[in-house]
Design a protein around this motif. Structure first.
Motif, PDB file in Angstrom:
ATOM      1  N   SER A 146      -7.475  -8.922   9.025  1.00  0.00           N
ATOM      2  CA  SER A 146      -8.601  -8.310   8.326  1.00  0.00           C
ATOM      3  C   SER A 146      -9.018  -9.175   7.151  1.00  0.00           C
ATOM      4  O   SER A 146      -8.286 -10.059   6.722  1.00  0.00           O
ATOM      5  N   GLY A 197      -0.618   8.060  -0.955  1.00  0.00           N
ATOM      6  CA  GLY A 197      -1.513   8.338  -2.071  1.00  0.00           C
ATOM      7  C   GLY A 197      -0.782   8.886  -3.286  1.00  0.00           C
ATOM      8  O   GLY A 197      -1.340   9.675  -4.039  1.00  0.00           O
ATOM      9  N   ALA A 246      -7.878  -6.825   1.472  1.00  0.00           N
ATOM     10  CA  ALA A 246      -8.145  -5.537   0.819  1.00  0.00           C
ATOM     11  C   ALA A 246      -9.160  -4.678   1.564  1.00  0.00           C
ATOM     12  O   ALA A 246      -9.679  -3.727   1.007  1.00  0.00           O
ATOM     13  N   GLN A 247      -9.435  -4.982   2.813  1.00  0.00           N
ATOM     14  CA  GLN A 247     -10.344  -4.142   3.605  1.00  0.00           C
ATOM     15  C   GLN A 247      -9.640  -3.610   4.846  1.00  0.00           C
ATOM     16  O   GLN A 247     -10.194  -3.570   5.929  1.00  0.00           O
ATOM     17  N   THR A 248      -8.404  -3.193   4.650  1.00  0.00           N
ATOM     18  CA  THR A 248      -7.634  -2.590   5.728  1.00  0.00           C
ATOM     19  C   THR A 248      -7.832  -1.075   5.676  1.00  0.00           C
ATOM     20  O   THR A 248      -8.369  -0.563   4.693  1.00  0.00           O
ATOM     21  N   PRO A 249      -7.366  -0.346   6.661  1.00  0.00           N
ATOM     22  CA  PRO A 249      -7.495   1.121   6.626  1.00  0.00           C
ATOM     23  C   PRO A 249      -6.625   1.773   5.539  1.00  0.00           C
ATOM     24  O   PRO A 249      -6.710   2.974   5.342  1.00  0.00           O
ATOM     25  N   PHE A 250      -5.819   0.995   4.836  1.00  0.00           N
ATOM     26  CA  PHE A 250      -4.884   1.550   3.868  1.00  0.00           C
ATOM     27  C   PHE A 250      -5.431   1.584   2.458  1.00  0.00           C
ATOM     28  O   PHE A 250      -4.757   2.008   1.537  1.00  0.00           O
ATOM     29  N   GLY A 251      -6.656   1.131   2.246  1.00  0.00           N
ATOM     30  CA  GLY A 251      -7.266   1.145   0.914  1.00  0.00           C
ATOM     31  C   GLY A 251      -6.969  -0.123   0.142  1.00  0.00           C
ATOM     32  O   GLY A 251      -6.739  -1.183   0.714  1.00  0.00           O
ATOM     33  N   GLU A 252      -6.934   0.006  -1.182  1.00  0.00           N
ATOM     34  CA  GLU A 252      -6.683  -1.135  -2.067  1.00  0.00           C
ATOM     35  C   GLU A 252      -5.176  -1.333  -2.258  1.00  0.00           C
ATOM     36  O   GLU A 252      -4.457  -0.364  -2.452  1.00  0.00           O
ATOM     37  N   TYR A 263       0.843  -1.186   0.000  1.00  0.00           N
ATOM     38  CA  TYR A 263       0.000   0.000   0.000  1.00  0.00           C
ATOM     39  C   TYR A 263       0.880   1.239   0.000  1.00  0.00           C
ATOM     40  O   TYR A 263       1.842   1.311   0.755  1.00  0.00           O
ATOM     41  N   ASP A 264       0.546   2.217  -0.826  1.00  0.00           N
ATOM     42  CA  ASP A 264       1.208   3.524  -0.777  1.00  0.00           C
ATOM     43  C   ASP A 264       0.341   4.418   0.090  1.00  0.00           C
ATOM     44  O   ASP A 264      -0.677   4.940  -0.371  1.00  0.00           O
ATOM     45  N   ILE A 265       0.721   4.584   1.342  1.00  0.00           N
ATOM     46  CA  ILE A 265      -0.116   5.356   2.263  1.00  0.00           C
ATOM     47  C   ILE A 265       0.000   6.859   2.038  1.00  0.00           C
ATOM     48  O   ILE A 265      -0.728   7.623   2.647  1.00  0.00           O
TER      49      ILE A 265
END
Length: 79
Positions: A68, A28, A71-77, A24-26
């Motif tokens: 979790s 964005g 793909a349903q973490t707080p970090f998005g897709e 994940y790129d947190i």
């Protein structure tokens, strides 16, 4: 040819499980705009967080180990 651990797994009747890395790129996509002066000359494409997908769940660290739905973490897709 199989190694010792594969032999034991077969002997015990366990099945292989696919393990994947979710990235994940947190930031964005904004990590590339961080001035290299602030990062000792290093350039970054993103600020990365990872999770492990195994046994139908996603495991990730955030002050503790969490589990979790993939793909349903707080970090998005994941990328």
């Amino acid at each position: 040819v199989i190694d010792y651990f594969e032999f034991l797994s077969l002997l015990l009747g366990t099945k292989p499980e696919v393990v994947e890395l979710a990235m994940y790129d947190i930031s964005g996509g904004k990590g590339k705009y961080i001035p290299s002066l602030l990062t000792s000359g290093h350039k970054f494409e993103g600020i990365w967080h990872t999770g492990i997908l195994a046994f139908g769940k996603e495991y990730w660290y955030g002050g503790g180990v969490f589990q979790s739905t993939p793909a349903q973490t707080p970090f998005g897709e994941p990328l």
